[in-house]
Write a protein that holds these residues in place. Structure first.
Motif, PDB file in Angstrom:
ATOM      1  N   TRP A  88      -3.080   0.059  13.993  1.00  0.00           N
ATOM      2  CA  TRP A  88      -2.603   0.535  12.702  1.00  0.00           C
ATOM      3  C   TRP A  88      -3.784   0.673  11.752  1.00  0.00           C
ATOM      4  CZ3 TRP A  88      -2.987  -3.088   8.580  1.00  0.00           C
ATOM      5  CH2 TRP A  88      -3.219  -4.421   8.987  1.00  0.00           C
ATOM      6  N   GLN A  90      -5.452   0.680   7.776  1.00  0.00           N
ATOM      7  CA  GLN A  90      -5.397   0.220   6.388  1.00  0.00           C
ATOM      8  C   GLN A  90      -6.454   0.970   5.601  1.00  0.00           C
ATOM      9  OE1 GLN A  90      -6.355  -3.937   5.651  1.00  0.00           O
ATOM     10  NE2 GLN A  90      -5.023  -3.944   3.858  1.00  0.00           N
ATOM     11  N   GLN A  96      -8.110   5.616   0.419  1.00  0.00           N
ATOM     12  CA  GLN A  96      -6.736   5.483  -0.064  1.00  0.00           C
ATOM     13  C   GLN A  96      -6.433   6.529  -1.138  1.00  0.00           C
ATOM     14  OE1 GLN A  96      -5.768   1.899  -2.440  1.00  0.00           O
ATOM     15  NE2 GLN A  96      -4.102   1.551  -1.001  1.00  0.00           N
ATOM     16  N   ILE A 104      -0.302  11.960   1.865  1.00  0.00           N
ATOM     17  CA  ILE A 104      -0.087  11.255   3.139  1.00  0.00           C
ATOM     18  C   ILE A 104       0.606   9.921   2.886  1.00  0.00           C
ATOM     19  CG2 ILE A 104      -1.277  10.099   5.042  1.00  0.00           C
ATOM     20  CD1 ILE A 104      -3.391  12.364   4.840  1.00  0.00           C
ATOM     21  N   GLU A 105       1.700   9.713   3.614  1.00  0.00           N
ATOM     22  CA  GLU A 105       2.473   8.480   3.442  1.00  0.00           C
ATOM     23  C   GLU A 105       2.513   7.642   4.712  1.00  0.00           C
ATOM     24  OE1 GLU A 105       6.076  10.348   2.090  1.00  0.00           O
ATOM     25  OE2 GLU A 105       5.584  10.001  -0.010  1.00  0.00           O
ATOM     26  N   GLU A 106       2.289   8.270   5.864  1.00  0.00           N
ATOM     27  CA  GLU A 106       2.299   7.531   7.126  1.00  0.00           C
ATOM     28  C   GLU A 106       1.129   7.991   7.981  1.00  0.00           C
ATOM     29  OE1 GLU A 106       6.755   8.641   7.861  1.00  0.00           O
ATOM     30  OE2 GLU A 106       6.158   7.122   9.320  1.00  0.00           O
ATOM     31  N   LEU A 107       0.551   7.045   8.698  1.00  0.00           N
ATOM     32  CA  LEU A 107      -0.510   7.367   9.649  1.00  0.00           C
ATOM     33  C   LEU A 107      -0.183   6.691  10.969  1.00  0.00           C
ATOM     34  CD1 LEU A 107      -3.697   6.966   7.448  1.00  0.00           C
ATOM     35  CD2 LEU A 107      -3.254   8.923   8.929  1.00  0.00           C
ATOM     36  N   ALA A 108      -0.248   7.453  12.059  1.00  0.00           N
ATOM     37  CA  ALA A 108      -0.038   6.901  13.397  1.00  0.00           C
ATOM     38  C   ALA A 108      -1.295   7.128  14.222  1.00  0.00           C
ATOM     39  CB  ALA A 108       1.152   7.576  14.071  1.00  0.00           C
ATOM     40  N   ALA A 124      -1.019  12.229  10.613  1.00  0.00           N
ATOM     41  CA  ALA A 124      -0.664  11.852   9.246  1.00  0.00           C
ATOM     42  C   ALA A 124       0.545  12.661   8.813  1.00  0.00           C
ATOM     43  CB  ALA A 124      -1.834  12.119   8.306  1.00  0.00           C
ATOM     44  N   ARG A 125       1.457  11.993   8.144  1.00  0.00           N
ATOM     45  CA  ARG A 125       2.662  12.683   7.685  1.00  0.00           C
ATOM     46  C   ARG A 125       2.965  12.250   6.251  1.00  0.00           C
ATOM     47  NH1 ARG A 125       8.459  11.918  10.615  1.00  0.00           N
ATOM     48  NH2 ARG A 125       8.274   9.890   9.649  1.00  0.00           N
ATOM     49  N   GLY A 126       3.480  13.196   5.472  1.00  0.00           N
ATOM     50  CA  GLY A 126       3.845  12.839   4.112  1.00  0.00           C
ATOM     51  C   GLY A 126       4.462  14.002   3.376  1.00  0.00           C
TER      52      GLY A 126
END
Lengths: 130, 87
Positions: A88, A90, A96, A104-108, A124-126
């Motif tokens: 994951w 940070q 940031q 971008i709100e989610e990163l996988a 990245a998704r958002g």
């Protein structure tokens, strides 16, 4: 909704060279203390695990799509992978802030490595960027 | 732009840049990334330049522009070494 993908491939030999020539200065400039701890067994830092984390940092960086003049220190993209767990991300500081600007709100992450190469993919998704 | 600065930059690139083209043959404005410098190679170049010039690139200079060309790197180094000389 915004969607971005990044990929990177790292030669473990390059990491080994950086460790050998620059030691703690290399580690301190590029990695968070937690990343170094997760890449250490006993007293030895594993260059393959560092290479995997560096590949992931660069994959994430590509999803952030910084402009050529945007400064994003590598240690502000923290890649964590406790044993037997999914990796994951940070983000702190400029990384940031850039993610927020991009919406971008989610990163996988997905990471793979072998003896002399490490690779990572980030998605990245958002919401739409501001 | 100091010739000595640029010569040292070229040697560091030759040693650390993993370029597909000789660093001594690149034009000062040629893209180092197009010449084959990978993401981690740029780290090795940065650290070697810091050793060679006894400086540390500040966070604001950790961007693609600064490490794009020999000219850009040389300009950044001359800014850093010139600032220290007048401090």
């Amino acid at each position: 909704m915004t969607l971005a993908v990044g990929i990177d491939l790292v030669d473990v030999g390059d990491v080994r060279s950086a460790l050998s020539e620059h030691g703690s200065r290399y580690l301190g400039r590029i990695y968070t203390p937690r990343e170094v701890a997760e890449s250490t067994t006993g007293s030895a830092v594993d260059p393959r695990r560092l290479a995997a984390r560096f590949a992931a940092k660069e994959a994430v960086m590509k999803t952030l799509a910084p402009a050529p003049g945007d400064a994003v220190p590598w240690a502000q993209i923290g890649v964590h992978q406790p044993a037997a767990a999914a990796p994951w991300v940070q983000l702190t500081g400029a990384a940031q802030a850039l993610a927020r600007r991009r919406g971008i709100e989610e990163l996988a992450l997905s990471i793979s490595s072998e003896r002399e190469r490490a690779a990572a993919v980030a998605v990245a998704r958002g919401r739409e960027p501001q | 732009m100091s010739g000595a600065t640029q010569d040292t930059v070229r040697q560091v690139l030759a040693d650390q840049g993993r370029l597909a083209t000789s660093a001594h043959e690149l034009a000062p404005s040629d893209s180092l990334y197009d010449a084959g410098m990978t993401s981690h190679a740029s780290v090795n170049v940065m650290l070697a330049l810091e050793d060679a010039f006894d400086i540390e690139f500040p966070d604001r200079m950790l961007n693609r522009n600064v490490f794009e060309t020999i000219d850009a790197i040389s300009a950044a180094l001359e800014e850093l070494t010139g600032a220290e000389a007048t401090a």
